[in-house]
Design a protein around this motif. Structure first.
Motif, PDB file in Angstrom:
ATOM      1  N   ASP A   1       0.541  -0.776   0.077  1.00  0.00           N
ATOM      2  CA  ASP A   1       0.067  -0.588  -0.505  1.00  0.00           C
ATOM      3  C   ASP A   1       0.963   1.086   0.453  1.00  0.00           C
ATOM      4  O   ASP A   1       0.049   2.615   0.066  1.00  0.00           O
ATOM      5  N   GLY A   2       2.496   1.532  -0.373  1.00  0.00           N
ATOM      6  CA  GLY A   2       2.845   2.391  -0.303  1.00  0.00           C
ATOM      7  C   GLY A   2       3.898   2.920   1.433  1.00  0.00           C
ATOM      8  O   GLY A   2       3.664   4.247   1.194  1.00  0.00           O
ATOM      9  N   ARG A   3       3.240   2.623   2.010  1.00  0.00           N
ATOM     10  CA  ARG A   3       3.048   3.394   3.778  1.00  0.00           C
ATOM     11  C   ARG A   3       4.611   3.243   3.916  1.00  0.00           C
ATOM     12  O   ARG A   3       4.982   1.759   3.980  1.00  0.00           O
ATOM     13  N   PRO A   4       4.662   4.296   4.520  1.00  0.00           N
ATOM     14  CA  PRO A   4       6.532   4.189   4.840  1.00  0.00           C
ATOM     15  C   PRO A   4       6.241   3.680   6.526  1.00  0.00           C
ATOM     16  O   PRO A   4       5.140   3.662   6.696  1.00  0.00           O
ATOM     17  N   SER A   5       7.850   3.771   6.420  1.00  0.00           N
ATOM     18  CA  SER A   5       8.138   3.369   7.680  1.00  0.00           C
ATOM     19  C   SER A   5       9.273   3.893   8.564  1.00  0.00           C
ATOM     20  O   SER A   5      10.789   2.665   7.065  1.00  0.00           O
ATOM     21  N   ALA A   6       9.940   4.177   9.736  1.00  0.00           N
ATOM     22  CA  ALA A   6      11.229   4.922   9.966  1.00  0.00           C
ATOM     23  C   ALA A   6      11.575   4.283  10.786  1.00  0.00           C
ATOM     24  O   ALA A   6      12.924   4.177  11.475  1.00  0.00           O
ATOM     25  N   LYS A   7      10.741   2.904  11.075  1.00  0.00           N
ATOM     26  CA  LYS A   7      10.820   2.516  12.853  1.00  0.00           C
ATOM     27  C   LYS A   7      11.692   1.552  13.074  1.00  0.00           C
ATOM     28  O   LYS A   7      11.527   0.515  12.153  1.00  0.00           O
ATOM     29  N   THR A   8      12.118   0.603  13.799  1.00  0.00           N
ATOM     30  CA  THR A   8      12.872  -0.340  13.711  1.00  0.00           C
ATOM     31  C   THR A   8      11.730  -1.754  14.519  1.00  0.00           C
ATOM     32  O   THR A   8      11.224  -1.764  15.346  1.00  0.00           O
ATOM     33  N   GLU A   9      10.872  -2.620  13.369  1.00  0.00           N
ATOM     34  CA  GLU A   9       9.769  -2.588  13.363  1.00  0.00           C
ATOM     35  C   GLU A   9      10.117  -4.555  13.718  1.00  0.00           C
ATOM     36  O   GLU A   9       9.612  -5.584  12.965  1.00  0.00           O
ATOM     37  N   VAL A  10      10.963  -4.551  14.709  1.00  0.00           N
ATOM     38  CA  VAL A  10      12.162  -5.823  14.636  1.00  0.00           C
ATOM     39  C   VAL A  10      10.607  -7.169  14.969  1.00  0.00           C
ATOM     40  O   VAL A  10       9.524  -6.757  16.241  1.00  0.00           O
ATOM     41  N   TYR A  11      10.892  -7.907  14.212  1.00  0.00           N
ATOM     42  CA  TYR A  11       9.858  -9.016  14.318  1.00  0.00           C
ATOM     43  C   TYR A  11       8.071  -8.929  14.298  1.00  0.00           C
ATOM     44  O   TYR A  11       7.536  -9.422  14.558  1.00  0.00           O
ATOM     45  N   SER A  12       7.888  -7.419  14.064  1.00  0.00           N
ATOM     46  CA  SER A  12       6.829  -7.268  13.214  1.00  0.00           C
ATOM     47  C   SER A  12       6.266  -8.057  12.779  1.00  0.00           C
ATOM     48  O   SER A  12       6.791  -7.575  11.631  1.00  0.00           O
ATOM     49  N   VAL A  13       5.542  -8.688  12.942  1.00  0.00           N
ATOM     50  CA  VAL A  13       4.202  -9.790  11.922  1.00  0.00           C
ATOM     51  C   VAL A  13       3.934  -8.755  10.665  1.00  0.00           C
ATOM     52  O   VAL A  13       3.570  -8.661   9.746  1.00  0.00           O
ATOM     53  N   ASP A  14       3.078  -7.746  11.062  1.00  0.00           N
ATOM     54  CA  ASP A  14       2.198  -6.656  10.321  1.00  0.00           C
ATOM     55  C   ASP A  14       2.926  -5.961   9.634  1.00  0.00           C
ATOM     56  O   ASP A  14       2.534  -6.197   8.592  1.00  0.00           O
ATOM     57  N   HIS A  15       4.288  -6.005  10.338  1.00  0.00           N
ATOM     58  CA  HIS A  15       4.682  -5.033   8.983  1.00  0.00           C
ATOM     59  C   HIS A  15       5.646  -5.443   7.825  1.00  0.00           C
ATOM     60  O   HIS A  15       5.282  -4.895   6.566  1.00  0.00           O
ATOM     61  N   LEU A  16       5.802  -7.126   8.136  1.00  0.00           N
ATOM     62  CA  LEU A  16       6.138  -7.825   6.808  1.00  0.00           C
ATOM     63  C   LEU A  16       4.743  -7.989   5.951  1.00  0.00           C
ATOM     64  O   LEU A  16       5.258  -8.741   5.152  1.00  0.00           O
ATOM     65  N   HIS A  17       4.060  -7.698   6.464  1.00  0.00           N
ATOM     66  CA  HIS A  17       2.365  -7.930   5.745  1.00  0.00           C
ATOM     67  C   HIS A  17       2.466  -6.914   4.414  1.00  0.00           C
ATOM     68  O   HIS A  17       2.252  -7.152   3.062  1.00  0.00           O
ATOM     69  N   GLY A  18       3.127  -5.713   4.882  1.00  0.00           N
ATOM     70  CA  GLY A  18       3.452  -4.775   3.565  1.00  0.00           C
ATOM     71  C   GLY A  18       4.834  -5.036   2.762  1.00  0.00           C
ATOM     72  O   GLY A  18       4.302  -4.731   1.415  1.00  0.00           O
ATOM     73  N   MET A  19       5.019  -6.065   2.856  1.00  0.00           N
ATOM     74  CA  MET A  19       6.535  -6.180   1.568  1.00  0.00           C
ATOM     75  C   MET A  19       5.927  -7.759   1.389  1.00  0.00           C
ATOM     76  O   MET A  19       6.790  -8.255   0.362  1.00  0.00           O
ATOM     77  N   LEU A  20       4.800  -8.532   1.966  1.00  0.00           N
ATOM     78  CA  LEU A  20       4.337  -9.559   0.906  1.00  0.00           C
ATOM     79  C   LEU A  20       4.725  -9.937  -0.857  1.00  0.00           C
ATOM     80  O   LEU A  20       5.397 -11.186  -1.056  1.00  0.00           O
ATOM     81  N   PRO A  21       4.277  -9.363  -0.796  1.00  0.00           N
ATOM     82  CA  PRO A  21       3.561  -9.599  -2.627  1.00  0.00           C
ATOM     83  C   PRO A  21       5.638  -9.410  -2.811  1.00  0.00           C
ATOM     84  O   PRO A  21       5.602 -10.505  -3.798  1.00  0.00           O
ATOM     85  N   LEU A  22       6.647  -8.561  -2.952  1.00  0.00           N
ATOM     86  CA  LEU A  22       7.614  -9.215  -2.628  1.00  0.00           C
ATOM     87  C   LEU A  22       8.579 -10.116  -2.788  1.00  0.00           C
ATOM     88  O   LEU A  22       8.767 -11.422  -2.672  1.00  0.00           O
ATOM     89  N   PHE A  23       7.651 -10.662  -1.169  1.00  0.00           N
ATOM     90  CA  PHE A  23       8.338 -11.527  -0.666  1.00  0.00           C
ATOM     91  C   PHE A  23       7.816 -13.101  -1.134  1.00  0.00           C
ATOM     92  O   PHE A  23       8.608 -13.974  -1.024  1.00  0.00           O
ATOM     93  N   SER A  24       6.871 -12.822  -1.661  1.00  0.00           N
ATOM     94  CA  SER A  24       6.257 -13.946  -2.306  1.00  0.00           C
ATOM     95  C   SER A  24       6.883 -14.495  -3.881  1.00  0.00           C
ATOM     96  O   SER A  24       7.542 -15.770  -4.185  1.00  0.00           O
ATOM     97  N   ASP A  25       7.567 -13.750  -3.826  1.00  0.00           N
ATOM     98  CA  ASP A  25       8.454 -13.488  -5.579  1.00  0.00           C
ATOM     99  C   ASP A  25       8.909 -14.355  -5.406  1.00  0.00           C
ATOM    100  O   ASP A  25       9.732 -14.643  -6.238  1.00  0.00           O
ATOM    101  N   ILE A  26      10.419 -13.722  -4.320  1.00  0.00           N
ATOM    102  CA  ILE A  26      11.890 -14.024  -3.575  1.00  0.00           C
ATOM    103  C   ILE A  26      11.153 -15.536  -3.497  1.00  0.00           C
ATOM    104  O   ILE A  26      12.023 -16.574  -3.554  1.00  0.00           O
ATOM    105  N   TYR A  27      10.608 -15.648  -3.138  1.00  0.00           N
ATOM    106  CA  TYR A  27      10.053 -17.923  -1.893  1.00  0.00           C
ATOM    107  C   TYR A  27      10.159 -18.513  -3.963  1.00  0.00           C
ATOM    108  O   TYR A  27      10.425 -19.504  -3.827  1.00  0.00           O
TER     109      TYR A  27
END
Length: 462
Positions: free
Chosen positions: A170-196
């Motif tokens: 969704d284009g959402r920015p984040s400048a926080k340390t999102e360590v172990y945040s699963v919800d943060h990972l969801h924003g990158m899932l299209p990319l990581f799905s392609d990587i997998y």
């Protein structure tokens, strides 16, 4: 010569072309001392010729620095007349690339002399040499690398600094340390799905995904391999996959060791165990927690040789910015159990999977050279029956026991590596000369470059 010294067979290429009639081109990739993939893109009709006769490449391709410039001190340029040697495909590495248009594939290759002998300034041969030495001693090392990296926006911020990539979803920015945040990972899932998907297509089992300890930093773990050469190949290929897929999603995958000054850097932790030729893990203790001599001597060898090996684990100027207290990067040659403040960690878990996690290497290091050096350190400890000293408990950054000194900067690491009989033996004399000459040339380049910080500090003040 028409017989491949790498063991590759034309049937592999025939079967691949038959199964992939849409493939138009193939990347043929040789990894140099810095781990940079160099080679050519050949057309479909050229693949069979590569498998039946190899491919001539200039010897100087293995004597290049990080900028692709010749390093004459390697002895691989005019001392050899910059003649051609012959590269051959590595069996099992011909794989389809996911998501490329037009469809393409890649295959790794290794360098040999014209009469078929290993070209010993090729990093892959350095690792093969250590694997063979261990096999002769009744051991078959197994392992896996972890891949930490940053996903960055293609543009810089107003101050010219790199910034985390926006979420793909969704284009959402984040400048926080999102360590172990699963919800943060969801924003990158299209990319990581392609990587997998790309990893699966190449036979790589990429596993756990983590949002790491810095804005825009991630980690992918790889399935444990019974063959450390395969583990190194997996790491090299996964880096290439992540870089390609990130680029297709409009961002930059960054494998610098320390791209953001105020946050943790990116490591390339190497997990290694020591099965014998029957598959029995020699690191497993009889009574849990009472470490046997094999794992203790392995730790002792790695500690004793760490100082002179640090250039392999931290090969670039930027690599040394990663080492700082409380940074999850080790600052002394220590060992401990279930402790991330040490250089050599025995992870918690099933006793049958007993292993050493080697933590000094940054993600910018060459995994073939890292694995070769680690295996040589283990062999050294076993041969000399070295004691690792007391275990570090608690905060290893402030309470580390006495340990052999290690270099504190890049220049010192180069000097230590140049004078190291151990590293010369670990990498082989030719690879040692090539690697240290390249590093010395790169250090000289950096030393004579005027950085922006010089102007910031001194232009109007001295």
């Amino acid at each position: 010569m028409t017989h491949s010294p790498s063991g590759s067979l034309p049937q592999e290429a025939e079967d691949f072309l038959a199964a992939n009639p849409d493939i138009e081109a193939i990347d043929i990739v040789l990894h140099d001392a810095n781990g940079i993939g160099r080679g050519k893109i050949i057309r479909r009709h050229e693949l069979m010729g590569f498998y039946t006769g190899g491919r001539h490449l200039p010897i100087s391709i293995l004597g290049l620095d990080i900028c692709g410039e010749d390093v004459h001190e390697t002895g691989l340029i005019w001392d050899q007349g910059d003649g051609d040697l012959r590269a051959w495909p590595i069996p099992g590495t011909l794989k389809r690339l996911h998501g490329t248009t037009p469809p393409r594939a890649e295959v790794f290759m290794c360098m040999y002399t014209l009469d078929g002998a290993p070209m010993t300034s090729d990093p892959r041969h350095a690792l093969a040499r250590q694997v063979a030495a261990m096999a002769a001693e009744g051991m078959r090392p197994a392992g896996a690398f972890e891949l930490e990296f940053f996903l960055l926006a293609n543009d810089r911020d107003a101050q010219g600094r790199v910034q985390p990539a926006r979420a793909v979803l969704d284009g959402r920015p984040s400048a926080k340390t999102e360590v172990y945040s699963v919800d943060h990972l969801h924003g990158m899932l299209p990319l990581f799905s392609d990587i997998y998907r790309a990893a699966e297509a190449c036979g790589i089992r990429a596993e756990t995904l983590i949002s790491e300890y810095a804005p825009g930093q991630y980690e992918l773990t790889l399935h444990y391999r019974e063959d450390v050469m395969q583990a190194a190949d997996d790491l090299m290929r996964l880096k290439r996959i992540v870089r390609l897929q990130a680029r297709q999603h409009g961002m930059t995958a960054c494998f610098m060791a320390k791209p953001v000054e105020q946050y943790a850097g990116s490591g390339m932790h190497f997990h290694v165990s020591l099965p014998d030729l029957s598959g029995r893990n020699l690191f497993v203790e009889t009574i849990e927690g009472r470490w046997n001599d094999t794992i203790r001597h392995a730790l002792g060898g790695l500690i004793a040789t760490m100082g002179e090996s640090m250039l392999v684990f931290a090969p670039h100027a930027n690599s040394w910015r990663r080492f700082a207290a409380q940074s999850y990067a080790p600052v002394s040659p220590t060992w401990g159990v279930n402790n991330r403040s040490v250089a050599l960690r025995i992870p918690a878990g099933d006793i049958r999977a007993r292993r050493i996690e080697h933590r000094p290497a940054g993600v910018d290091a060459n995994p073939y050279l890292v694995a070769a050096t680690v295996l040589a350190g283990i062999r050294h400890g076993l041969t000399q029956r070295l004691d690792p000293g007391p275990e570090t408990t608690g905060n290893g950054y402030v309470a580390a026991p006495e340990a052999p000194p290690i270099p504190v900067d890049w220049r010192s690491a180069i000097a230590a590596a140049e004078g190291s009989a151990f590293l010369k033996d670990a990498l082989g004399p030719d690879m040692h000369r090539t690697f240290t000459a390249i590093k010395a040339a790169e250090q000289a380049r950096v030393a004579r470059t005027i950085a922006d910080v010089d102007y910031d500090l001194y232009l109007h003040t001295v």
